[in-house]
Motif scaffolding. Sequence first.
Motif, PDB file in Angstrom:
ATOM      1  N   ARG A 112       0.847  -1.193   0.000  1.00  0.00           N
ATOM      2  CA  ARG A 112       0.000   0.000   0.000  1.00  0.00           C
ATOM      3  C   ARG A 112       0.882   1.242   0.000  1.00  0.00           C
ATOM      4  NH1 ARG A 112      -1.461  -3.490   3.963  1.00  0.00           N
ATOM      5  NH2 ARG A 112      -3.381  -4.692   3.602  1.00  0.00           N
ATOM      6  N   PHE A 113       0.660   2.118  -0.962  1.00  0.00           N
ATOM      7  CA  PHE A 113       1.362   3.400  -1.028  1.00  0.00           C
ATOM      8  C   PHE A 113       0.423   4.487  -0.512  1.00  0.00           C
ATOM      9  CE2 PHE A 113       3.522   0.763  -4.102  1.00  0.00           C
ATOM     10  CZ  PHE A 113       4.853   1.154  -4.037  1.00  0.00           C
ATOM     11  N   SER A 114       0.880   5.240   0.480  1.00  0.00           N
ATOM     12  CA  SER A 114       0.077   6.334   1.031  1.00  0.00           C
ATOM     13  C   SER A 114       0.432   7.628   0.317  1.00  0.00           C
ATOM     14  CB  SER A 114       0.334   6.467   2.541  1.00  0.00           C
ATOM     15  OG  SER A 114      -0.067   5.295   3.220  1.00  0.00           O
ATOM     16  N   ILE A 115      -0.445   8.078  -0.567  1.00  0.00           N
ATOM     17  CA  ILE A 115      -0.227   9.288  -1.355  1.00  0.00           C
ATOM     18  C   ILE A 115      -1.490  10.133  -1.227  1.00  0.00           C
ATOM     19  CG2 ILE A 115       0.316  10.227  -3.632  1.00  0.00           C
ATOM     20  CD1 ILE A 115       1.624   7.561  -4.327  1.00  0.00           C
ATOM     21  N   ASP A 116      -1.445  11.129  -0.351  1.00  0.00           N
ATOM     22  CA  ASP A 116      -2.664  11.834   0.046  1.00  0.00           C
ATOM     23  C   ASP A 116      -2.931  13.094  -0.764  1.00  0.00           C
ATOM     24  OD1 ASP A 116      -3.239   9.978   2.110  1.00  0.00           O
ATOM     25  OD2 ASP A 116      -1.741  10.932   3.364  1.00  0.00           O
ATOM     26  N   GLY A 117      -2.737  13.015  -2.059  1.00  0.00           N
ATOM     27  CA  GLY A 117      -3.051  14.160  -2.898  1.00  0.00           C
ATOM     28  C   GLY A 117      -2.812  13.827  -4.357  1.00  0.00           C
ATOM     29  N   PHE A 118      -3.480  14.581  -5.219  1.00  0.00           N
ATOM     30  CA  PHE A 118      -3.254  14.428  -6.650  1.00  0.00           C
ATOM     31  C   PHE A 118      -2.567  15.656  -7.219  1.00  0.00           C
ATOM     32  CE2 PHE A 118      -4.858  14.042 -11.152  1.00  0.00           C
ATOM     33  CZ  PHE A 118      -4.059  12.947 -11.460  1.00  0.00           C
ATOM     34  N   SER A 119      -2.152  16.545  -6.340  1.00  0.00           N
ATOM     35  CA  SER A 119      -1.360  17.715  -6.708  1.00  0.00           C
ATOM     36  C   SER A 119      -0.332  17.929  -5.608  1.00  0.00           C
ATOM     37  CB  SER A 119      -2.237  18.962  -6.836  1.00  0.00           C
ATOM     38  OG  SER A 119      -2.757  19.331  -5.572  1.00  0.00           O
ATOM     39  N   GLU A 120       0.752  18.580  -5.966  1.00  0.00           N
ATOM     40  CA  GLU A 120       1.781  18.849  -4.960  1.00  0.00           C
ATOM     41  C   GLU A 120       1.233  19.715  -3.843  1.00  0.00           C
ATOM     42  OE1 GLU A 120       6.460  20.262  -4.742  1.00  0.00           O
ATOM     43  OE2 GLU A 120       5.393  20.227  -6.654  1.00  0.00           O
ATOM     44  N   ALA A 121       0.322  20.620  -4.168  1.00  0.00           N
ATOM     45  CA  ALA A 121      -0.239  21.517  -3.158  1.00  0.00           C
ATOM     46  C   ALA A 121      -1.008  20.754  -2.086  1.00  0.00           C
ATOM     47  CB  ALA A 121      -1.149  22.548  -3.827  1.00  0.00           C
ATOM     48  N   SER A 122      -1.893  19.836  -2.499  1.00  0.00           N
ATOM     49  CA  SER A 122      -2.671  19.076  -1.508  1.00  0.00           C
ATOM     50  C   SER A 122      -1.794  18.059  -0.785  1.00  0.00           C
ATOM     51  CB  SER A 122      -3.855  18.387  -2.174  1.00  0.00           C
ATOM     52  OG  SER A 122      -3.419  17.480  -3.172  1.00  0.00           O
ATOM     53  N   ARG A 154      -1.142  -7.492  -4.907  1.00  0.00           N
ATOM     54  CA  ARG A 154      -2.110  -6.392  -4.887  1.00  0.00           C
ATOM     55  C   ARG A 154      -1.365  -5.096  -4.567  1.00  0.00           C
ATOM     56  NH1 ARG A 154      -7.784  -5.756  -3.847  1.00  0.00           N
ATOM     57  NH2 ARG A 154      -8.272  -3.856  -2.677  1.00  0.00           N
ATOM     58  N   ILE A 155      -1.499  -4.111  -5.428  1.00  0.00           N
ATOM     59  CA  ILE A 155      -0.859  -2.816  -5.231  1.00  0.00           C
ATOM     60  C   ILE A 155      -1.950  -1.778  -5.024  1.00  0.00           C
ATOM     61  CG2 ILE A 155       0.672  -1.064  -6.190  1.00  0.00           C
ATOM     62  CD1 ILE A 155       1.873  -3.263  -7.984  1.00  0.00           C
ATOM     63  N   GLU A 156      -2.008  -1.214  -3.820  1.00  0.00           N
ATOM     64  CA  GLU A 156      -3.008  -0.209  -3.489  1.00  0.00           C
ATOM     65  C   GLU A 156      -2.356   1.167  -3.386  1.00  0.00           C
ATOM     66  OE1 GLU A 156      -4.989  -1.241   0.115  1.00  0.00           O
ATOM     67  OE2 GLU A 156      -5.716  -3.184  -0.637  1.00  0.00           O
ATOM     68  N   ILE A 157      -3.064   2.193  -3.836  1.00  0.00           N
ATOM     69  CA  ILE A 157      -2.650   3.579  -3.652  1.00  0.00           C
ATOM     70  C   ILE A 157      -3.728   4.230  -2.791  1.00  0.00           C
ATOM     71  CG2 ILE A 157      -1.882   5.695  -4.770  1.00  0.00           C
ATOM     72  CD1 ILE A 157      -0.294   3.244  -5.644  1.00  0.00           C
ATOM     73  N   ARG A 158      -3.342   4.725  -1.619  1.00  0.00           N
ATOM     74  CA  ARG A 158      -4.335   5.182  -0.647  1.00  0.00           C
ATOM     75  C   ARG A 158      -4.250   6.682  -0.394  1.00  0.00           C
ATOM     76  NH1 ARG A 158      -6.024   1.063   3.955  1.00  0.00           N
ATOM     77  NH2 ARG A 158      -6.507  -0.718   2.638  1.00  0.00           N
ATOM     78  N   MET A 159      -5.414   7.284  -0.351  1.00  0.00           N
ATOM     79  CA  MET A 159      -5.538   8.705  -0.014  1.00  0.00           C
ATOM     80  C   MET A 159      -6.459   8.846   1.194  1.00  0.00           C
ATOM     81  SD  MET A 159      -7.441  11.751  -2.161  1.00  0.00           S
ATOM     82  CE  MET A 159      -6.164  12.180  -3.341  1.00  0.00           C
TER      83      MET A 159
END
Length: 287
Positions: A112-122, A154-159
């Motif tokens: 699981r990758f924790s990536i809490d935004g779809f822009s650098e700002a968020s 299983r590869i998850e990307i989590r926000m």
Amino acid sequence: MVNTDSHPEFIQIETNIACNAKCPFCPQKTMTRRPRRMPDDVWMKIIDDTRGLGITYRPFMINEPLSDQRMGAIMRYIRRDETAMIDLNTNGELMTEEMAMEILDAGIEVIRFSIDGFSEASFSHTRVGVDYETTVERTLKFIELARKHGGAGRIEIRMIDLEVNRAEQDAYKRFWADAGAIPIITFFYRWPWEPGVERVNLPCLKILNEMFFYVNGKATLCCWDAHERAVIGDVTKQHVLDIWNGAVNQRYRLLLAQGRRDQILLCSRCEAYKDRRFEGFPAASQS
């Protein structure tokens, strides 16, 4: 004689206490326990004590697992047990190609990758100290390598669902799904004993089938126990299954089954599962 009839399904192992991020919602930087790195004989003992039981090991807890350069070796040691499985959570920034290949060569059921935004700002509001472009680039590279070489189930990307990223969530899900991962939006959880957190008198699901070990070898009731408020044993002095089946753990588990969080220091200021309805229990109560 050790009782192997009752055992956890999942075991988390905090192999070090390092992290490359300074996320405002995480207590990681406030932890004072030592050593900074779990001795090899300790994590090996946790694994050796539970071989052949079909355990899913999670070699991380309140840390960034890829900050431990031994991670490939730890995963390979787990894999000596054909019944064992591996889950991993990471913020992704330290996922170099070399580390990616070590993980894929060892084999992993879930990452699981924790990536809490779809822009650098968020993203910068939550993953403080982590470079957005590096994280995305290395996560995409891992997905590509997994597609070519296998080794990841299983590869998850989590926000985490936050106001700052809410408008981006649809684009986020499309992007990561197109990349070959499974995008997931998760709720924001407040850790026990944070300001404003009150007790709810409800059972807890977190302790039903999971076990958690600090870097010092102590076992705690819950992975949300950042400051050792609910220690249930010490693997440097006890067998893992003796801790699991021991009087302290069984007492805590019984209290939580009854919804009596007020009887456990850690749980007396915890709101986990506050919105969940448990059969035989009323809606969450603050009293």
